[in-house]
Write a protein that holds these residues in place. Structure first.
Motif, PDB file in Angstrom:
ATOM      1  N   ILE A   8      -3.233   2.034  -7.012  1.00  0.00           N
ATOM      2  CA  ILE A   8      -2.852   3.288  -6.390  1.00  0.00           C
ATOM      3  C   ILE A   8      -1.408   3.670  -6.718  1.00  0.00           C
ATOM      4  O   ILE A   8      -1.001   4.812  -6.548  1.00  0.00           O
ATOM      5  CB  ILE A   8      -3.062   3.182  -4.856  1.00  0.00           C
ATOM      6  N   MET A   9      -0.614   2.684  -7.203  1.00  0.00           N
ATOM      7  CA  MET A   9       0.789   2.947  -7.523  1.00  0.00           C
ATOM      8  C   MET A   9       1.013   3.244  -9.008  1.00  0.00           C
ATOM      9  O   MET A   9       2.153   3.419  -9.432  1.00  0.00           O
ATOM     10  CB  MET A   9       1.654   1.756  -7.111  1.00  0.00           C
ATOM     11  N   ASN A  10      -0.040   3.300  -9.796  1.00  0.00           N
ATOM     12  CA  ASN A  10       0.110   3.555 -11.226  1.00  0.00           C
ATOM     13  C   ASN A  10       0.828   4.879 -11.491  1.00  0.00           C
ATOM     14  O   ASN A  10       1.709   4.969 -12.351  1.00  0.00           O
ATOM     15  CB  ASN A  10      -1.254   3.559 -11.912  1.00  0.00           C
ATOM     16  N   GLY A  66       0.826  -1.204   0.000  1.00  0.00           N
ATOM     17  CA  GLY A  66       0.000   0.000   0.000  1.00  0.00           C
ATOM     18  C   GLY A  66       0.856   1.248   0.000  1.00  0.00           C
ATOM     19  O   GLY A  66       2.051   1.211  -0.299  1.00  0.00           O
ATOM     20  N   ILE A  67       0.246   2.372   0.380  1.00  0.00           N
ATOM     21  CA  ILE A  67       0.929   3.666   0.336  1.00  0.00           C
ATOM     22  C   ILE A  67       2.202   3.671   1.179  1.00  0.00           C
ATOM     23  O   ILE A  67       3.230   4.227   0.788  1.00  0.00           O
ATOM     24  CB  ILE A  67      -0.023   4.774   0.837  1.00  0.00           C
ATOM     25  N   SER A  68       2.152   3.032   2.342  1.00  0.00           N
ATOM     26  CA  SER A  68       3.312   3.074   3.248  1.00  0.00           C
ATOM     27  C   SER A  68       4.547   2.406   2.657  1.00  0.00           C
ATOM     28  O   SER A  68       5.662   2.626   3.128  1.00  0.00           O
ATOM     29  CB  SER A  68       2.965   2.406   4.584  1.00  0.00           C
TER      30      SER A  68
END
Length: 496
Positions: free
Chosen positions: A167-169, A132-134
């Motif tokens: 979310i990482m695109n 995820g974001i972290s």
């Protein structure tokens, strides 16, 4: 460069550059044989190597928790036989205080493998499951990318990205900009349904749809496919057990066929007396077909090992099932050795756990059995260590010796398997014939193939650019026509 910046380089790198033609060639290949670009890359990579003290990176100088974390390690092979460099992204948390140490861990693994397996390229796997974001750390990703594009030439085959979260695109669009067109073509975005196009199930963990039961743990340092501690004898190739009657008969028949071929060649070519004598000597021995003296030799501190890198087996069609490894003791003491393999069920090695007297050579026969075929993923590990003259070299003494010898005193060398598809005689698998026709060295062919692939990539990029310009031209033309039509429409409506 050397005169102006010698203080910025590690003298060991300079010495290696002057002696290692393969290393120089890899720089040239990676920079399309453009000398100025190659010199610039060498200069930048040498300065980086000294800054990160790459030549001195060992387990002892890096924090233990880095290895225990399990975010980076080498394990398994892709379908083309290239080693997999795993980056388990879920174990990586962005932390500026730990960034330098994590980067040094990357350098440690790359240097460890490049020296251990003579610079054979790697396939990088970004396992992004459960991330995820972290876990997003563009600075760290950029460092990994730079290692392959700027510091380790011709060392990357592909980057396999598994289950990248949507979310990482945006982040990976930035990464693509760093990679450049050549490296972008190496990106392979995969999921559970298509990752086996690049890596077979036997080297994929269950969460990727594979069957690999490998579990990362430390210590000891993950040593590739040879995980067993040194004090134990497994996974070790089959010991010198007696052969079955069927195997002996098969060997005898094989040798008989070989002798008939030699007799025919002798009659046809009327060979000189020296060749005739050597063939007569070979008739009395039962050895595999590919016992020709190897073209390359690895010169280690304890043993010279021939061949240096690859064992050549035939496919099921060619039927070549035996290879010869020649060990030469270059010390003044007895050297104990043993051989391990990643596929102990396939191979028999005789002898696989023995010793070699000072200044003598010893032949090791590696044979396939049970109907198995050699694979590009199969590997062999030869381990050697000096023994005291008084310790003895019997089986009990060797067993005790391997339990007590410090790891730092053990020489290790790895050999890959190469499968020959053609059934035509090869200078690497058959004895010299009377014509003594020179053959292309496998490394030369590999270099030429790499160059062709690089040229092909360049042509593909030019085609892609042309297509892009065509599409852009078509869009602009369509836009122009639309604007003109709209103008005519406005003029018409104003008049009416």
């Amino acid at each position: 460069y050397l005169l102006d910046k010698s203080d910025k380089y590690d003298s060991r790198d300079v010495e290696r550059l002057q002696q290692d033609d393969k290393w120089v060639e890899n720089y040239l290949i990676w920079r399309h044989s453009i000398v100025d670009d190659t010199l610039k890359m060498i200069d930048e990579s040498f300065q980086w190597r000294k800054e990160y003290t790459v030549n001195d990176l060992t387990e002892s100088v890096l924090p233990k928790w880095l290895f225990e974390n399990g975010a980076l390690f080498l394990h398994g092979y892709d379908k083309e036989g290239y080693k997999l460099f795993w980056f388990r992204v879920k174990h990586h948390i962005k932390d500026a205080k730990q960034q330098l140490e994590k980067k040094k861990l990357v350098a440690f693994w790359l240097e460890y493998y490049s020296k251990r397996d003579h610079g054979k390229p790697l396939t990088v796997v970004f396992d992004m499951a459960e991330t995820g974001i972290s876990h997003i750390d563009l600075d760290f990703v950029r460092f990994i990318v730079n290692c392959f594009t700027d510091y380790y030439p011709n060392f990357l085959t592909k980057i396999v990205i598994f289950e990248m979260p949507w979310i990482m695109n945006a982040a990976f669009k930035i990464v693509k900009g760093w990679l450049g067109p050549e490296a972008v073509s190496m990106l392979k975005f995969t999921n559970k349904n298509d990752i086996q196009e690049y890596v077979s199930a036997e080297y994929l963990p269950p969460h990727m749809g594979g069957t690999d039961s490998f579990k990362y743990s430390y210590p000891p340092l993950v040593d590739d496919d040879f995980q067993t501690p040194l004090c134990e004898n497994g996974p070790i190739t089959s010991e010198d057990e007696p052969e079955s009657k069927e195997e002996i008969d098969a060997d005898t028949k094989e040798t008989g066929e070989l002798n008939e071929e030699q007799n025919l060649n002798q009659k046809k070519m009327n060979s000189i007396e020296q060749i005739s004598k050597s063939e007569e000597t070979e008739k009395t021995e039962i050895k595999p077909k590919n016992t020709k003296k190897a073209l390359t030799t690895f010169k280690g501190p304890l043993l010279h090992i021939s061949p240096a890198e690859e064992l050549y087996f035939g496919s099921k069609e060619t039927g070549e099932k035996k290879c010869l490894i020649v060990l030469t003791n270059v010390t003044k003491n007895i050297v104990a050795f043993k051989v391990r393999t990643t596929a102990p069920e396939k191979y028999r090695v005789k002898p696989s756990n023995s010793s070699c007297e000072p200044g003598t050579s010893l032949d090791i026969i590696v044979s396939l059995h049970g109907g198995f075929a050699a694979s590009l993923q199969d590997r062999f590990l030869i381990m050697a260590a000096e023994m005291d003259q008084s310790s003895g070299a019997g089986v009990p003494e060797l067993t005790q010796f391997w339990k007590e010898v410090p790891r730092t005193k053990v020489m290790e060398h790895r050999l890959r398997c190469h499968v020959i598809e053609s059934s035509k005689p090869s200078s690497l698998t058959l004895k010299d014939n009377a014509f003594n026709i020179p053959a292309k060295n496998n490394e030369d062919l590999h270099i030429q193939l790499t160059r062709l692939l690089q040229i092909n990539k360049g042509l593909q990029e030019q085609i892609d650019r042309c297509l892009w310009f065509q599409q852009l031209s078509a869009v602009l033309s369509l836009l122009s026509v639309t604007v003109v039509a709209f103008c005519f429409y406005l003029v018409y409506t104003q008049r009416s």
